[in-house]
Design an enzyme around this catalytic site. Structure first.
Site, PDB file in Angstrom:
ATOM      1  NE  ARG A  15       8.404 -18.115  10.137  1.00 51.89           N
ATOM      2  CZ  ARG A  15       7.207 -17.539  10.018  1.00 51.89           C
ATOM      3  NH1 ARG A  15       6.469 -17.765   8.960  1.00 51.89           N
ATOM      4  NH2 ARG A  15       6.748 -16.764  10.968  1.00 51.89           N
ATOM      5  CG  ASP A  61       2.986 -14.120  17.116  1.00 60.13           C
ATOM      6  OD1 ASP A  61       1.959 -13.791  16.519  1.00 60.13           O
ATOM      7  OD2 ASP A  61       3.840 -14.891  16.639  1.00 60.13           O
ATOM      8  NE  ARG A  75      14.031   7.252  10.257  1.00 59.33           N
ATOM      9  CZ  ARG A  75      14.168   7.999  11.347  1.00 59.33           C
ATOM     10  NH1 ARG A  75      14.137   7.435  12.546  1.00 59.33           N
ATOM     11  NH2 ARG A  75      14.341   9.300  11.230  1.00 59.33           N
ATOM     12  CB  ALA A  76      16.364   2.860  15.236  1.00 63.68           C
ATOM     13  CG  MET A  96      -2.405 -14.524  12.989  1.00 63.45           C
ATOM     14  SD  MET A  96      -1.153 -13.813  11.898  1.00 63.45           S
ATOM     15  CE  MET A  96      -1.368 -14.820  10.446  1.00 63.45           C
ATOM     16  CD  GLN A 111      -4.927 -11.420  13.092  1.00 66.86           C
ATOM     17  OE1 GLN A 111      -4.968 -11.477  14.302  1.00 66.86           O
ATOM     18  NE2 GLN A 111      -5.008 -12.491  12.324  1.00 66.86           N
ATOM     19  NE  ARG A 112       3.288 -11.891   9.154  1.00 62.83           N
ATOM     20  CZ  ARG A 112       3.478 -13.164   8.792  1.00 62.83           C
ATOM     21  NH1 ARG A 112       3.169 -14.136   9.630  1.00 62.83           N
ATOM     22  NH2 ARG A 112       3.983 -13.468   7.635  1.00 62.83           N
TER      23      ARG A 112
HETATM   24  P1  ADP Z   1      10.603 -15.981  14.896  1.00 62.30           P
HETATM   25  O1  ADP Z   1      11.969 -15.427  14.837  1.00 62.30           O
HETATM   26  O2  ADP Z   1       9.537 -14.958  14.627  1.00 62.30           O
HETATM   27  O3  ADP Z   1      10.349 -16.830  16.137  1.00 62.30           O
HETATM   28  P2  ADP Z   1      10.883 -18.436  13.373  1.00 62.30           P
HETATM   29  O4  ADP Z   1      10.588 -19.356  14.511  1.00 62.30           O
HETATM   30  O5  ADP Z   1      10.301 -18.761  12.046  1.00 62.30           O
HETATM   31  O6  ADP Z   1      10.419 -16.937  13.640  1.00 62.30           O
HETATM   32  O7  ADP Z   1      12.470 -18.334  13.261  1.00 62.30           O
HETATM   33  C1  ADP Z   1      13.079 -17.528  12.282  1.00 62.30           C
HETATM   34  C2  ADP Z   1      14.294 -18.225  11.752  1.00 62.30           C
HETATM   35  O8  ADP Z   1      15.258 -18.383  12.799  1.00 62.30           O
HETATM   36  C3  ADP Z   1      14.068 -19.647  11.245  1.00 62.30           C
HETATM   37  O9  ADP Z   1      13.579 -19.687   9.930  1.00 62.30           O
HETATM   38  C4  ADP Z   1      15.476 -20.229  11.303  1.00 62.30           C
HETATM   39  O10 ADP Z   1      16.244 -19.782  10.200  1.00 62.30           O
HETATM   40  C5  ADP Z   1      16.031 -19.555  12.566  1.00 62.30           C
HETATM   41  N1  ADP Z   1      15.902 -20.470  13.719  1.00 62.30           N
HETATM   42  C6  ADP Z   1      14.760 -20.865  14.319  1.00 62.30           C
HETATM   43  N2  ADP Z   1      15.014 -21.748  15.314  1.00 62.30           N
HETATM   44  C7  ADP Z   1      16.356 -21.924  15.328  1.00 62.30           C
HETATM   45  C8  ADP Z   1      17.245 -22.723  16.122  1.00 62.30           C
HETATM   46  N3  ADP Z   1      16.810 -23.525  17.102  1.00 62.30           N
HETATM   47  N4  ADP Z   1      18.568 -22.631  15.866  1.00 62.30           N
HETATM   48  C9  ADP Z   1      19.035 -21.828  14.871  1.00 62.30           C
HETATM   49  N5  ADP Z   1      18.244 -21.060  14.094  1.00 62.30           N
HETATM   50  C10 ADP Z   1      16.931 -21.098  14.301  1.00 62.30           C
HETATM   51  O1  F6P Z   2       4.737 -15.051  14.177  1.00 61.92           O
HETATM   52  C1  F6P Z   2       3.860 -14.241  13.445  1.00 61.92           C
HETATM   53  C2  F6P Z   2       2.761 -15.072  12.831  1.00 61.92           C
HETATM   54  O2  F6P Z   2       1.926 -14.209  12.076  1.00 61.92           O
HETATM   55  C3  F6P Z   2       1.922 -15.897  13.817  1.00 61.92           C
HETATM   56  O3  F6P Z   2       0.957 -15.112  14.471  1.00 61.92           O
HETATM   57  C4  F6P Z   2       1.344 -16.935  12.904  1.00 61.92           C
HETATM   58  O4  F6P Z   2       1.019 -18.118  13.604  1.00 61.92           O
HETATM   59  C5  F6P Z   2       2.465 -17.190  11.927  1.00 61.92           C
HETATM   60  O5  F6P Z   2       3.308 -16.037  11.957  1.00 61.92           O
HETATM   61  C6  F6P Z   2       1.992 -17.408  10.517  1.00 61.92           C
HETATM   62  O6  F6P Z   2       3.087 -17.693   9.733  1.00 61.92           O
HETATM   63  P1  F6P Z   2       3.070 -17.739   8.137  1.00 61.92           P
HETATM   64  O7  F6P Z   2       2.979 -16.333   7.664  1.00 61.92           O
HETATM   65  O8  F6P Z   2       4.346 -18.383   7.780  1.00 61.92           O
HETATM   66  O9  F6P Z   2       1.844 -18.493   7.778  1.00 61.92           O
END
Ligand code: ADP
Ligand code: F6P
Length: 319
Positions: free
Chosen positions: A73, A128, A22-23, A170, A252-253
């Protein structure tokens, strides 16, 4: 000059992401920009799930949990070919800049896009609190409150039956939810990444609590650290304390963001747009000592996470 800005949410959803969306949109419109949303994170970007929005789109979302933009993801986003597709899609829609809301993984994706010439800004959204470049991530405080609500309820029944409750929270590989909830709930024991634990100490302490006829014992454990069900069994066997094991999981989410997260998200979202308009790109937004700041993404990703020595000391002092 930046005229069209898009926003997406990525990684695990977090309460307050909608307030940040929104922001971003409202700040962009305020400065006379065209605003776009991308559904389903980087997956939606590749697939061209991109839509122009107006102010009405942002009505009544500040208090909504989850992310109305959905999240996904996409492990393949690490591949250069896929990233180049993302750049093409942005060009197809004449989008000049991208705001990504998520955690470290999302930041890595933004860094790659930035290296391919896309002006980007990242906003930390995750329950987290595992992003080193900010004191608090959007969603952490709400998740913490949710955990505290759950532990309060567990304590009621645990006390009625003089039980021990092992509660897994978590945090992925970050102990903040465990550390903060332990303090707020006066947990008897905390087992987490930054807080070394020794099995003998755990059993000794619980035997003592049982002998003192305390009405309950709360043991908070960070996820991905140990098998909580096995720990519960061991506690029963070695202390005689009847033990319940609760894995709080995805609840928790969920839920409406607390006021703190709504305000943090509003401040960070507007700052992200202002950074872009001032030509400050390739940065992520952080909240440091109450100031909302912009930090180079590469630097941010290299920053070590602070272990909260003072909070750990506090746990040791009060438990
Ligand atoms: P968060 O952003 O909460 O850390 P993830 O680790 O699942 O969650 O990352 C979210 C998305 O960011 C991944 O599904 C992927 O599409 C992208 N991503 C993660 N790591 C990389 C990386 N090393 N290089 C490019 N994109 C990445
Ligand atoms: O990054 C948020 C989080 O809820 C973590 O605390 C947890 O380990 C992970 O995502 C769980 O991921 P998923 O919803 O894909 O099981």
């Amino acid at each position: 000059m930046i005229q069209r800005i898009a926003v997406l949410t990525s990684g695990g959803d977090a309460p307050g992401m909608n307030a940040a969306v929104r922001a971003v949109i409202r700040a962009g419109l305020f400065y006379g920009k065209e605003m776009y949303v991308i559904y389903n994170g980087y997956r939606g970007l590749i697939e061209g799930d991109i839509h122009q929005v107006n102010k009405e789109f942002t009505q009544d979302i500040i208090n909504k949990g989850g992310t109305i933009l959905k999240s996904a993801r996409l492990p393949e986003f690490k591949e250069k070919e896929i990233q180049e597709k993302a750049v093409e899609r942005l060009r197809d829609y004449d989008i000049d800049a991208l705001v990504g809301i998520g955690g470290d993984g999302t930041y890595r994706g933004l860094l790659d896009l930035s290296r391919l010439g896309v002006p980007v800004v990242g906003i930390p959204g995750s329950i987290d609190n595992d992003v080193a470049s900010t004191d608090y991530t959007i969603g952490f405080m709400t998740a913490l409150n949710t955990i505290c609500d759950c532990i309060d309820k567990i304590k009621d029944t645990s006390s009625s039956h003089q039980r021990c409750s092992v509660i897994e929270v978590m945090g992925r590989h970050c102990g903040d939810l465990a550390v903060y909830s332990s303090i707020a709930e006066a947990a008897e024991l905390t087992i987490t990444y930054d807080h070394p634990f020794d099995e003998e100490h755990i059993f000794k302490r619980l035997r003592k609590i049982k002998a003192q006829k305390k009405s309950h014992a709360i043991v908070v454990v960070s996820e991905n650290l140990l098998d909580v069900r096995e720990l519960g069994k061991q506690i029963e066997e070695r202390t005689g304390f009847k033990t319940n094991v609760e894995v709080l999981g995805h609840l928790q989410r969920g839920g409406a963001p607390c006021a703190f997260d709504r305000i943090l998200a509003s401040r960070m979202g507007s700052k992200a747009v202002e950074c872009l308009l001032e030509g400050q790109t390739g940065v992520v937004i952080g909240s440091i000592d109450e100031d909302i700041v912009a930090i180079d993404i590469e630097e941010a990703l290299k920053m070590p996470r602070n272990i909260h020595e003072n909070l750990l000391k506090l746990i040791g002092m009060l438990q």
